[in-house]
Structures are given as C-alpha cells and as structure tokens.
Design an enzyme around this catalytic site. Structure first.
Site, PDB file in Angstrom:
ATOM      1  N   GLY A  79     -13.485  11.971   6.208  1.00 23.08           N
ATOM      2  CA  GLY A  79     -13.117  12.766   5.169  1.00 23.08           C
ATOM      3  C   GLY A  79     -11.954  14.084   5.124  1.00 23.08           C
ATOM      4  O   GLY A  79     -11.851  14.120   6.561  1.00 23.08           O
TER       5      GLY A  79
ATOM      6  N   TYR B 295     -21.153  -2.287  10.276  1.00 22.88           N
ATOM      7  CA  TYR B 295     -21.164  -1.753   8.757  1.00 22.88           C
ATOM      8  C   TYR B 295     -21.972  -2.545   7.876  1.00 22.88           C
ATOM      9  O   TYR B 295     -22.819  -2.224   7.406  1.00 22.88           O
ATOM     10  CB  TYR B 295     -19.381  -1.797   8.160  1.00 22.88           C
ATOM     11  CG  TYR B 295     -19.368  -1.344   6.927  1.00 22.88           C
ATOM     12  CD1 TYR B 295     -19.386  -0.023   6.823  1.00 22.88           C
ATOM     13  CD2 TYR B 295     -18.687  -2.346   5.897  1.00 22.88           C
ATOM     14  CE1 TYR B 295     -19.307   0.489   5.528  1.00 22.88           C
ATOM     15  CE2 TYR B 295     -18.778  -1.537   4.801  1.00 22.88           C
ATOM     16  CZ  TYR B 295     -18.823  -0.376   4.300  1.00 22.88           C
ATOM     17  OH  TYR B 295     -18.364   0.222   2.964  1.00 22.88           O
TER      18      TYR B 295
ATOM     19  N   LYS C 261     -37.744  12.799  -1.343  1.00 22.36           N
ATOM     20  CA  LYS C 261     -39.094  12.723  -1.318  1.00 22.36           C
ATOM     21  C   LYS C 261     -39.566  14.425  -1.638  1.00 22.36           C
ATOM     22  O   LYS C 261     -40.531  14.404  -2.589  1.00 22.36           O
ATOM     23  CB  LYS C 261     -39.950  12.087  -0.424  1.00 22.36           C
ATOM     24  CG  LYS C 261     -41.419  11.675  -0.346  1.00 22.36           C
ATOM     25  CD  LYS C 261     -41.638  10.766   0.653  1.00 22.36           C
ATOM     26  CE  LYS C 261     -43.154  10.879   1.019  1.00 22.36           C
ATOM     27  NZ  LYS C 261     -42.941  11.543   2.513  1.00 22.36           N
TER      28      LYS C 261
ATOM     29  N   ARG D  97      -6.690  -0.198   5.382  1.00 20.32           N
ATOM     30  CA  ARG D  97      -6.982  -0.967   4.064  1.00 20.32           C
ATOM     31  C   ARG D  97      -5.705  -1.565   3.713  1.00 20.32           C
ATOM     32  O   ARG D  97      -4.667  -0.730   3.855  1.00 20.32           O
ATOM     33  CB  ARG D  97      -7.889  -0.469   3.404  1.00 20.32           C
ATOM     34  CG  ARG D  97      -9.325  -0.650   3.725  1.00 20.32           C
ATOM     35  CD  ARG D  97     -10.361  -0.232   2.547  1.00 20.32           C
ATOM     36  NE  ARG D  97     -10.332   1.210   2.680  1.00 20.32           N
ATOM     37  CZ  ARG D  97     -11.690   2.003   2.174  1.00 20.32           C
ATOM     38  NH1 ARG D  97     -12.482   1.335   1.646  1.00 20.32           N
ATOM     39  NH2 ARG D  97     -11.542   3.294   2.285  1.00 20.32           N
TER      40      ARG D  97
HETATM   41  N1  UDP Z   1      -4.997  -7.130   5.211  1.00 21.19           N
HETATM   42  C1  UDP Z   1      -3.546  -7.580   5.581  1.00 21.19           C
HETATM   43  N2  UDP Z   1      -2.773  -6.825   6.122  1.00 21.19           N
HETATM   44  C2  UDP Z   1      -2.957  -5.505   6.282  1.00 21.19           C
HETATM   45  C3  UDP Z   1      -4.461  -4.883   6.099  1.00 21.19           C
HETATM   46  C4  UDP Z   1      -5.063  -5.837   5.632  1.00 21.19           C
HETATM   47  O1  UDP Z   1      -3.380  -8.798   5.396  1.00 21.19           O
HETATM   48  O2  UDP Z   1      -1.948  -4.607   6.773  1.00 21.19           O
HETATM   49  C5  UDP Z   1      -5.831  -8.092   4.696  1.00 21.19           C
HETATM   50  C6  UDP Z   1      -7.355  -8.324   5.454  1.00 21.19           C
HETATM   51  O3  UDP Z   1      -7.133  -9.025   6.643  1.00 21.19           O
HETATM   52  C7  UDP Z   1      -8.466  -8.592   4.440  1.00 21.19           C
HETATM   53  C8  UDP Z   1      -7.403  -7.993   3.148  1.00 21.19           C
HETATM   54  O4  UDP Z   1      -6.409  -7.541   3.477  1.00 21.19           O
HETATM   55  O5  UDP Z   1      -8.324  -9.898   4.037  1.00 21.19           O
HETATM   56  C9  UDP Z   1      -8.163  -6.677   2.711  1.00 21.19           C
HETATM   57  O6  UDP Z   1      -8.608  -6.001   3.697  1.00 21.19           O
HETATM   58  P1  UDP Z   1      -8.936  -4.627   3.735  1.00 21.19           P
HETATM   59  O7  UDP Z   1      -9.055  -3.840   5.046  1.00 21.19           O
HETATM   60  O8  UDP Z   1      -8.175  -3.602   2.605  1.00 21.19           O
HETATM   61  O9  UDP Z   1     -10.688  -4.648   3.345  1.00 21.19           O
HETATM   62  P2  UDP Z   1     -11.718  -5.512   3.482  1.00 21.19           P
HETATM   63  O10 UDP Z   1     -11.869  -6.237   1.934  1.00 21.19           O
HETATM   64  O11 UDP Z   1     -11.278  -6.599   4.380  1.00 21.19           O
HETATM   65  O12 UDP Z   1     -13.147  -4.762   3.898  1.00 21.19           O
END
Ligand code: UDP
Length: 333
Positions: free
Chosen positions: A42, A151, A111, A192
């Site tokens: 964060g 996770y 609680k 992401r």
């Molecule tokens: N992805 C991608 N290129 C990137 C980052 C992610 O193609 O630079 C793909 C990743 O392999 C997945 C999808 O995008 O299939 C979504 O990935 P993210 O990391 O956003 O989150 P997830 O939904 O997998 O938790």
C-alpha cells in the site's frame, strides 16, 4: 446519513488500491474510519488526502500481529493482502500470514467488539476453473503447491475460518469474492495486466502478452465493486457472493483496446504463460443481482478512460518504476 454518524469501521489494507477507495466511501458516507496498513504494497499517497479529516485515523501496523483498537467498532473490513501475482510471488510468506494470522486477529477483535466482519476473498478461490462462468457453488480447481497457491490457499483458509467464527461464535460475517478490478490508484508496476499494458504504452514499449492471449478475464471498474461491497456489508447474507463485471474479454483483444485507447502504435510481443495462469474467468453474478439488487454500471470503455487519465497524471519518476515488470525474475514458468 445520520444513522451512520457514530458508526466506526476498521479497514485493513487501507492504503492499498481497494482499501483506499473504501476509506473514501465510508468517510463520504459519514462513518468514522480506523485505517490500518503496514505499507508493504500500500502507499500513503492513496489516503493522505484523508489525514486532515477528523473522522479518519491511520495506524501503520501489520495485521498479522496482534491488533489493538481502543473504543467501539461496528464493522471490520479485511482488505490487507498482496493481491497481484507478482507481489505474492515476491512476498509469499507475508501473503500466507495476512490471509491466516491476519484474519484470525480480525475475527478475534470482532468477537471482542461485537463487530460485523467482511472479508475480501477472490475469484482465485476457483483456481483455473473447469466451470464457466464461475458461480459461488463451484468449489474450484486450485493447485496448493503451485506459485499461486500462497494466495489462493490463504484466501480459501480465510473463507473457512470466517465461516467457522460465524457458525461457532455467532459472529456476523460477509464474504465477497472479488473478480479482476481496475481503476485509479492501482500501482503502475504491480504486474497486473492493465497497469502493465498502460505503463508499457506510456513508456513506448511493446505490450507483453503472456501465452497466446486467448485466456480471458472480466474487468470491473472500482466504483462498481465498492458499491457491491457496501451493499453486501449491509445485507444479512453470510455465504460468499461474487462481485465483478461479467463482460469477458481475451487478453489479446484487451491489448488491442489499450493500444486504441492510448493511441500508440505499439506492437504486442509474446512471452510464456506463467504456471497455473487461469485460462478463463467470468463471474456469475446472479446471486449479487438477486440478493443485493446490484450489477455493474460502468462500461469498460468508460472505466478505462478514467483509469488512463489517472495513469497519465503520474510523474515521470512513477512511470519509470518498472522493477516489478521484470516478470522473468519472479514468475515460475
Ligand atoms: N498478462 C499478460 N501480460 C502482462 C501481464 C499479465 O498477458 O504483462 C496476463 C496474465 O498472464 C493473465 C492475465 O493477463 O492471463 C491477467 O493477469 P493479472 O496479473 O492481471 O491477474 P490475474 O487475473 O491472473 O490474477
């Protein structure tokens, strides 16, 4: 909002993407907010505009350690956790601890205070799903020892212990299963797909598609998600509820949308698909529609535009923070 004037809510992970939007929403609705974050992922920047507000307090604290809050609490929202695949690969132990010890502390506090708890669960509890779209009765297809296990299993444990406290101690609990969400305050370098693609476009780099780009995701704008969470908190439903936008898209088509949005002529390049990367993901939101009278309102076109404007407003220094984009270092393929 008079009835909310004296209500007090603890938000863990308050300086994160979703936590900070929750702080804004609850302050806006007239609550007193106790915000907690250990700032691993964060950023204070997300909440510093609230520091002057007399209804807002912030504690720099790791919720995996004993939590002390003096005074009454009506609600506890547990949103502390690394949440992007790169983050939880980088800090796997903290990810497991916040989803186990962290929620245990929150439930103990609930609680003691007689508070209602809402936990941030995830579509990752469905793993690489064999049922499509995913509804809440599907138990999932998760690899506990794969790279995402830290996770996925932490979040599954979190659901289990939350139900146990509900059933055994009679605590009021809510479980939201959050699907891919985007919007302002995501970290450009959190790994992401949306910030990765927009960051690459802004820096003039090629967009990295993992695999052949045929995998799907369904992206929900943050404001819609927050509305769904607030409605769930005030409902009387203890079992999990999916909140997300069912508008599904392949990652290839998503890359094209980003190129169009950013009006860059970037190319896409292909990299290996990370291990256990889910092939498809789309929420079945029948339950949320029925119970909460909720459905997303913001289209991807609208939401992406707002998000792009946010990323464009970042400083060059922030734009150049790309250390997490070094995917090969972290992702086990
Ligand atoms: N992805 C991608 N290129 C990137 C980052 C992610 O193609 O630079 C793909 C990743 O392999 C997945 C999808 O995008 O299939 C979504 O990935 P993210 O990391 O956003 O989150 P997830 O939904 O997998 O938790």
């Amino acid at each position: 909002m008079e009835t909310n004037a004296k209500k007090r809510v603890l938000i863990t992970g308050a300086a994160g993407f979703l936590g900070s939007h929750l702080c804004d929403r609850f302050i806006g609705d007239g609550y007193r907010v106790v915000a907690m974050d250990n700032l691993i992922t964060g950023r204070l920047k997300n909440i510093e505009h609230l520091f002057k507000n007399e209804n807002f307090e912030f504690y720099n604290h790791d919720v995996s350690k004993f939590i002390h809050v003096s005074g009454p609490l009506d609600f506890i929202l547990h949103f502390a956790s690394p949440a992007s695949p790169i983050d939880y690969l980088k800090i796997p132990i903290q990810t497991l601890k916040v989803g186990s010890l962290g929620i245990h502390n929150c439930l103990g506090l609930a609680k003691a205070k007689g508070a209602r708890v809402l936990i941030a669960s995830t579509s990752e509890v469905y793993g690489d799903p064999t049922v499509h779209p995913q509804n809440e009765d599907y138990w999932g297809n998760v690899n506990p020892v794969g790279p995402r296990g830290v996770y996925d299993e932490a979040k599954r444990f979190q659901e289990a212990i939350t139900m146990a406290y509900h059933n055994f101690h009679g605590i009021e609990t809510r479980i939201v299963r959050i699907f891919n969400t985007y919007g302002p305050r995501m970290r450009l370098n959190d790994g992401r797909v949306l910030p990765a693609f927009i960051g690459q476009a802004l820096r003039g780099e090629d967009l990295t598609i993992f695999g052949d780009g045929s995998q799907t995701r369904s992206f929900c704008y943050v404001e819609d998600l927050i509305e769904g969470i607030v409605r769930l908190l005030h409902s009387d439903y203890a079992l999990p509820v999916n909140i997300g936008n069912p508008d599904e898209i392949t990652i290839s088509d998503f890359a094209e949308e980003i190129i169009k949005l950013t009006q860059t002529n970037q190319k896409v390049i292909y990299k290996d698909l990370p291990v256990d990367d889910p092939k498809q993901r789309q929420p079945d939101i029948t339950r949320a529609k029925k119970l909460l009278n909720w459905e997303p309102k913001v289209s991807r076109e609208e939401g992406l535009k707002i998000t792009y404007d946010y990323f464009k407003s970042l400083t060059e220094e922030e734009l150049l923070q790309t250390e997490h984009n070094d995917f090969d270092k972290f992702i086990i393929r």
